[in-house]
Design a protein around this motif. Structure first.
Motif, PDB file in Angstrom:
ATOM      1  N   SER A 669      -4.978  -2.465  35.767  1.00  0.00           N
ATOM      2  CA  SER A 669      -5.879  -2.300  36.907  1.00  0.00           C
ATOM      3  C   SER A 669      -5.909  -3.548  37.777  1.00  0.00           C
ATOM      4  CB  SER A 669      -7.286  -1.957  36.407  1.00  0.00           C
ATOM      5  OG  SER A 669      -8.197  -1.860  37.477  1.00  0.00           O
ATOM      6  N   LEU A 670      -5.957  -4.738  37.146  1.00  0.00           N
ATOM      7  CA  LEU A 670      -6.019  -5.989  37.903  1.00  0.00           C
ATOM      8  C   LEU A 670      -4.773  -6.193  38.751  1.00  0.00           C
ATOM      9  CD1 LEU A 670      -7.598  -8.600  35.457  1.00  0.00           C
ATOM     10  CD2 LEU A 670      -8.457  -7.945  37.707  1.00  0.00           C
ATOM     11  N   VAL A 671      -3.611  -5.909  38.196  1.00  0.00           N
ATOM     12  CA  VAL A 671      -2.363  -6.087  38.956  1.00  0.00           C
ATOM     13  C   VAL A 671      -2.388  -5.222  40.206  1.00  0.00           C
ATOM     14  CG1 VAL A 671       0.128  -5.720  38.926  1.00  0.00           C
ATOM     15  CG2 VAL A 671      -0.990  -6.770  36.965  1.00  0.00           C
ATOM     16  N   ARG A 672      -2.838  -3.988  40.068  1.00  0.00           N
ATOM     17  CA  ARG A 672      -2.905  -3.090  41.222  1.00  0.00           C
ATOM     18  C   ARG A 672      -3.875  -3.616  42.287  1.00  0.00           C
ATOM     19  NH1 ARG A 672      -4.304   0.980  38.653  1.00  0.00           N
ATOM     20  NH2 ARG A 672      -6.524   1.088  39.171  1.00  0.00           N
ATOM     21  N   TRP A 677      -5.381  -7.094  47.283  1.00  0.00           N
ATOM     22  CA  TRP A 677      -6.112  -8.262  47.768  1.00  0.00           C
ATOM     23  C   TRP A 677      -5.177  -9.275  48.428  1.00  0.00           C
ATOM     24  CZ3 TRP A 677      -8.972  -8.735  42.442  1.00  0.00           C
ATOM     25  CH2 TRP A 677      -9.919  -7.713  42.352  1.00  0.00           C
ATOM     26  N   THR A 678      -3.955  -9.392  47.893  1.00  0.00           N
ATOM     27  CA  THR A 678      -2.978 -10.307  48.486  1.00  0.00           C
ATOM     28  C   THR A 678      -2.607  -9.865  49.893  1.00  0.00           C
ATOM     29  OG1 THR A 678      -2.082 -10.826  46.299  1.00  0.00           O
ATOM     30  CG2 THR A 678      -0.695 -11.328  48.184  1.00  0.00           C
ATOM     31  N   ASP A 722       6.725  -5.765  48.164  1.00  0.00           N
ATOM     32  CA  ASP A 722       6.765  -6.193  46.761  1.00  0.00           C
ATOM     33  C   ASP A 722       5.850  -5.344  45.899  1.00  0.00           C
ATOM     34  OD1 ASP A 722       8.573  -8.176  47.298  1.00  0.00           O
ATOM     35  OD2 ASP A 722       7.061  -9.728  47.611  1.00  0.00           O
ATOM     36  N   ALA A 723       4.722  -4.931  46.502  1.00  0.00           N
ATOM     37  CA  ALA A 723       3.760  -4.126  45.756  1.00  0.00           C
ATOM     38  C   ALA A 723       4.131  -2.655  45.750  1.00  0.00           C
ATOM     39  CB  ALA A 723       2.372  -4.302  46.350  1.00  0.00           C
TER      40      ALA A 723
END
Length: 817
Positions: A669-672, A677-678, A722-723
């Motif tokens: 979840s944090l990676v997503r 946020w980035t 990248d995401a």
């Protein structure tokens, strides 16, 4: 030729005696400051002061209200998702010498980068109590070195705060003055400044510190008594210790400060700041003799560059973390498999315990430790004996002498084990290393025996007993290698090195003279009861330690298949240590009940429990646990019928399996979220420079603002790609693969339902009960409302996808099938 000498030759080679080095340094100093102000937009906002941290880059991926979180972020995210995660550490290499003329020192950017502002920081130190707290956990250098004093140093090191996930420095660096870390004054001030860096309205903070167990005890009382530390009362600070440092702490620290049991932490090791010190240490010797201001600005430059490199490589940094989906699948599978074979009622109780521990923390986290009182360890026994009233025998340090003898026996066992693993014949370098170890060990034995004469003056020992290791636990030999055996001989039962004419006994084979070597009867006859009792108690502690480690490694042998040979070697080592302790106990107390309590360990006792690994195995009707799993006073004292250690084994493994699954779930979840946020952080900076470009009245300033706007816009696009959230990535991922989907031309509306499917489904779930079949008729109306709520940019993107799909048609492989 140096840069200065070369520049001098180019600019004025006719008069080499004219030295302009001082002027060059001043101009370069001013130039760097102007460049930093220009980069951060203060060339356009010339009337605005940068303020604290105004010339510092921070982490794009960490949640920062007002920068990279939506306006209604409190609605979309719970407090665990946006929890700020900091790691703190000190660097004693970065020392600073006293200045000869500090009054001449001038700073251009004091507190505007990563180092704290000198004035407020000194004010904090003057008005804060320097509590000289000694560690109650382990012998931490961070606390117990607090009173170091070096007269030639202005500070003995620096400390830093960084974001725990990505390793970006936070604009809150602090110095460590003469008294080491000065209690916790510096750490408290660092945390106070870190919380002011984009953390407004965030009510939960994870602070990872290698001595977090000690620092957190009186933190809020120090905040209350310090006028310079103003923190919101609703703020929750969760202390933790990095996984590497936690191994050096007491066992009781593990559940309370382990990152494995912090809700919202994700999969985190808490040691990322250690990796940042290595390049930093290269400039520390140069900065050691700089002035205060110069040193501060040099450190700011290097930390700014470190964060910039993190920022540039952030997209690539997400790639390894994408494997967290695979790890989550593995951990979830392990958790479900274990849950399936357990009693549902017990699992429900354990689940409630885990939820309560997550909410209450503190002592509630002790559920992750084995229940019941453990038997006294060797060091606990040694400490208790040292606290006992003095006797004539104990006045000379007999407890420490006996403990050294037991330690020498362990060293002998270690050396014998190492020799058994070496080839025959050994190489020259191996022989040299073994000879050095034998010499050191021999010196220890000689000193030990010499010290022993003070306790047993004039006592003659004939035929003293020397414990022997059981060949069953000295490692197995390969078939056909009997001639190359280096140690146990089948006939004589003692260690021997073949092919070597030994004039004197090797140090690893020497007998260690201790009270147990004499025996209980002889000691009692001579009136030496005190040494008998002391060694017996120490040997009991030694046996308890060996059994505890044996149970742990047997559990590892049962639950893991990796590195099984290393585990078996450790098990054999623990058994040999236990046997030496047991033989000594029986000689010191032959008529007591020790033989029944500390029984002999047989090879069959080391068979691992297969209750988890082979549930349907043959022969379960006669299986039973070895005696040392059910010792009284050890671990849980419940009976086997009532659960006992077997139930504890399952309970601990289930709780930890649940924690591992949850941390990986949070990591996914944090990676997503961090990818989003980035992107928003880059877009925020793009918008800021776009605003400056529109407000610029000079062409040069407008051109530079547009250049910066393009830079941040490119970063935003790259981060989306990248995401996997860029337009091309979304279109490729959403493109239908079945031929029947192309029978009717796509419109922007129908293509949007494919490209933004997750968003559409989320919109649908919020407005109806999707599990109720009766509401299916409402979906068409809801989807139409969703389409109307989309921005023009997204509708245009859907239109481009529809045009592309209509042009390309169905993928070729769908026609071939």
């Amino acid at each position: 030729m140096s840069f200065y000498q070369k520049l001098k030759r180019f600019t004025n080679n006719a008069f080499p005696e004219r030295d302009r080095y001082r002027e060059l340094m001043r101009v370069s100093w001013l130039w760097r400051d102007l460049k930093h102000r220009k980069w951060f937009g203060f060339g356009h906002d010339a009337e605005k002061d940068p303020g604290d941290g105004g010339l510092a880059l921070y982490c794009p991926a960490c949640p920062q209200p007002g920068l990279n979180l939506p306006a209604d972020w409190k609605v979309w995210y719970d407090r665990n998702t946006v929890m700020r995660q900091y790691v703190i550490d000190g660097n004693f290499t970065a020392q600073h010498m006293k200045m000869n003329k500090p009054e001449l020192d001038v700073a251009l950017s004091d507190g505007k980068g990563y180092m704290v502002s000198e004035g407020p920081y000194q004010n904090h130190l003057q008005h804060s109590l320097d509590s000289k707290e000694r560690s109650t956990c382990s012998n931490h250098r961070a606390i117990n070195a607090a009173n170091i004093n070096k007269s030639n140093l202005r500070s003995t090191g620096i400390g830093a705060t960084a974001c725990a996930q990505h390793g970006c420095f936070v604009p809150t660096l602090w110095w460590i003055f003469k008294k080491g870390r000065g209690g916790y004054m510096n750490t408290d001030y660092s945390i106070f400044n870190a919380l002011g860096c984009g953390s407004e309205r965030i009510t939960k903070v994870l602070v990872i510190y290698d001595i977090g167990c000690q620092w957190s005890v009186n933190f809020w009382s120090r905040v209350k008594n310090s006028p310079s530390l103003l923190l919101p009362p609703a703020l929750e600070i969760v202390p933790a210790v990095g996984k590497f440092h936690l191994a050096a702490h007491k066992l009781s620290c593990f559940p309370r400060y382990s990152l494995n049991f912090v809700k919202g932490a994700g999969h985190l090791d808490g040691e990322i700041l250690e990796t940042l010190w290595a390049p930093f240490n290269k400039i520390s010797p140069t900065a050691r003799s700089m002035t205060q201001a110069h040193r501060q600005e040099v450190y700011d430059d290097h930390m700014r560059d470190s964060n910039w490199k993190k920022l540039v490589g952030l997209g690539e940094g997400f790639s390894p973390r994408r494997t967290s989906n695979k790890c989550l699948e593995e951990m979830n599978q392990a958790y479900e498999q274990l849950t399936a074979v357990l009693d549902p009622d017990k699992v429900s109780g354990w689940e409630l315990d885990a939820l309560r521990a997550e909410a209450d923390r503190g002592e509630a986290l002790d559920i992750y430790l084995l229940k019941g009182d453990k038997a006294a360890t060797f060091h606990e026994v040694q400490l208790q004996l040292m606290k006992n009233p003095m006797t004539p025998f104990r006045s000379g340090g007999s407890v420490a002498w006996l403990a050294e003898g037991i330690s020498i026996e362990d060293s002998q066992d270690q050396l014998r084990s190492e020799l058994q693993q070496l080839p025959n014949p050994m190489s020259t370098s191996q022989e040299v290393k073994i000879s050095m170890k034998r010499q050191r060990l021999s010196a220890r034995i000689e000193k030990f025996h010499s010290n022993g004469q003070a306790f047993f003056k004039g006592l003659e020992i004939d035929g003293a007993f020397a414990p022997q290791d059981d060949p069953e636990f000295c490692g197995k030999e390969e078939e056909g290698e009997e001639e190359d055996r280096e140690f146990w001989g089948e006939d004589d039962g003692y260690w021997e090195v073949p092919g070597e004419e030994v004039e004197e006994l090797a140090s690893e084979l020497m007998s260690i003279w201790m009270p147990s070597s004499i025996g209980s009867d002889k000691l009692t006859e001579l009136g030496l009861v005190d040494p008998l009792k002391e060694e017996r108690e120490l040997r009991i502690g030694q046996a308890n330690d060996c059994l505890d480690q044996l149970r742990t490694d047997l559990g590892n042998k049962a639950m893991t298949k990796k590195e099984i040979q290393k585990v078996v070697a450790r098990i054999n080592k623990h058994v040999r240590g236990y046997q030496r302790a047991r033989q000594a106990i029986l000689r010191l107390d032959p008529n007591g009940d020790m033989a029944e309590q500390y029984q002999e360990i047989l090879p069959d006792d080391l068979a691992v429990s297969k209750e988890v690994t082979e549930e349907n195995r043959f022969g379960q009707g006669t299986s039973k646990l070895a005696w040392f799993w059910m010792m009284e006073g050890e671990q849980s004292q419940l009976s086997l019928q009532g659960g006992g250690l077997t139930e504890e084994f399952y309970r601990i493994n289930w709780l930890k399996a649940r924690a591992r699954r949850d941390r990986w779930k949070e990591e996914v979840s944090l990676v997503r979220h961090e990818m989003l946020w980035t992107c928003l952080w880059f877009e925020y900076h793009k918008d800021m420079w776009e605003k400056r470009a529109l407000e610029s009245t000079e062409p040069r300033r407008e051109a530079y603002a547009k250049k910066q706007m393009g830079l941040w816009n490119d970063f935003a696009k790259k981060s989306k790609e990248d995401a996997g959230e860029g337009e091309n990535a979304r279109e490729e991922k959403a493109r239908p693969t079945k031929a029947r989907d192309y029978k009717k031309a796509f419109t922007a509306f129908t293509a949007a339902q494919q490209v933004f499917k997750e968003e559409m489904d989320s919109y649908d779930r919020e407005r109806r009960d999707t599990k109720d079949p009766k509401t299916i008729g409402q979906r068409t109306r809801i989807v139409q409302q969703w389409w109307e709520s989309l921005s023009d940019d997204r509708k245009a993107e859907a239109g481009r996808a529809a045009e592309k799909w209509n042009k390309l048609g169905a993928p070729k492989e769908t026609h071939d099938s």
